[in-house]
Design a protein around this motif. Structure first.
Motif, mmCIF file in Angstrom:
data_model
loop_
_atom_site.group_PDB
_atom_site.id
_atom_site.type_symbol
_atom_site.label_atom_id
_atom_site.label_comp_id
_atom_site.label_asym_id
_atom_site.label_seq_id
_atom_site.Cartn_x
_atom_site.Cartn_y
_atom_site.Cartn_z
ATOM 1 N N THR A 31 1.460 8.970 -6.525
ATOM 2 C CA THR A 31 1.499 10.394 -6.211
ATOM 3 C C THR A 31 1.762 11.270 -7.429
ATOM 4 O OG1 THR A 31 2.231 9.941 -3.979
ATOM 5 C CG2 THR A 31 2.676 12.129 -4.803
ATOM 6 N N ASP B 95 0.923 3.963 -3.023
ATOM 7 C CA ASP B 95 0.699 5.392 -2.796
ATOM 8 C C ASP B 95 1.871 6.223 -3.310
ATOM 9 O OD1 ASP B 95 -1.741 4.836 -1.616
ATOM 10 O OD2 ASP B 95 -0.981 4.967 0.444
ATOM 11 N N GLU C 131 0.828 -1.209 0.000
ATOM 12 C CA GLU C 131 0.000 0.000 0.000
ATOM 13 C C GLU C 131 0.861 1.256 0.000
ATOM 14 O OE1 GLU C 131 -2.444 -0.656 3.449
ATOM 15 O OE2 GLU C 131 -3.860 -1.927 2.346
#
Length: 188
Positions: free
Chosen positions: A102, A98, A94
């Motif tokens: 971004t 992320d 995770e």
């Protein structure tokens, strides 16, 4: 480390059975074997991404760790009751997801698999991951499967999607968007 294979063929599977890691034997097409077989196939498809040129080092590092995880997951599925994938592995995916996501633009359309060889191979890995996830879910209906196995594959498919986007952009090919408007409406 367990047994080392000094002879690759044993002839023990000629009857359509295979040995699990705990020594028991089951049919080669049993849901457990199908699940860890697809996990092995997924690992091979991740290896195909890594074999492509111009894979950025951060992606290469993440996918190499994923290959080790998938080997562990295959072992967990091959040895009933074994626990090799943990919540921390899922949390790591995770965080990586992320991090890669971004810098990507928000999605407004579906993306077609492609965007250069590495991105296309990553999309293939994503689809194999989804199949492996479905097969682990099927296995879990009849046998004990730790929820971490399903969660790991679910997050990994998302990570592979994001990495495919990163690879498409890094290659200069960019993403190919699905053009739902390409179909002309029939004349009335």
């Amino acid at each position: 480390m367990g047994k080392r294979l000094s002879k690759i063929y044993t002839r023990t599977g000629d009857d359509g059975s295979t040995g699990l890691g705990d020594g028991s034997r089951i049919a080669k097409d049993a849901p457990r074997v199908v699940a860890y077989g697809s996990t092995d196939e997924l690992n091979a498809t991740v290896g195909m991404v890594l074999a492509c040129e111009h894979v950025p080092d951060p992606v290469r590092e993440v996918l190499t760790q994923v290959q080790h995880d998938l080997f562990d997951l295959g072992g967990e599925l091959c040895i009933p009751g074994m626990a090799m994938i943990h919540d921390g592995d899922i949390e790591r995916l995770e965080q990586q997801l992320d991090g890669f996501n971004t810098d990507l633009p928000a999605l407004k359309e579906f993306i077609l698999p492609g965007g250069g060889m590495a991105a296309a191979q990553c999309h293939l890995a994503r689809t194999v991951c989804r199949r492996a996830e479905r097969e682990v879910v099927t296995l879990s209906r009849d046998e004990e499967v730790r929820p971490q196995a399903v969660r790991y594959l679910n997050r990994l498919s998302d990570l592979l999607f994001v990495i495919a986007r990163v690879l498409a952009r890094a290659s200069g090919h960019g993403e190919v968007l699905w053009q739902h408007e390409r179909r002309k409406k029939p004349a009335s």
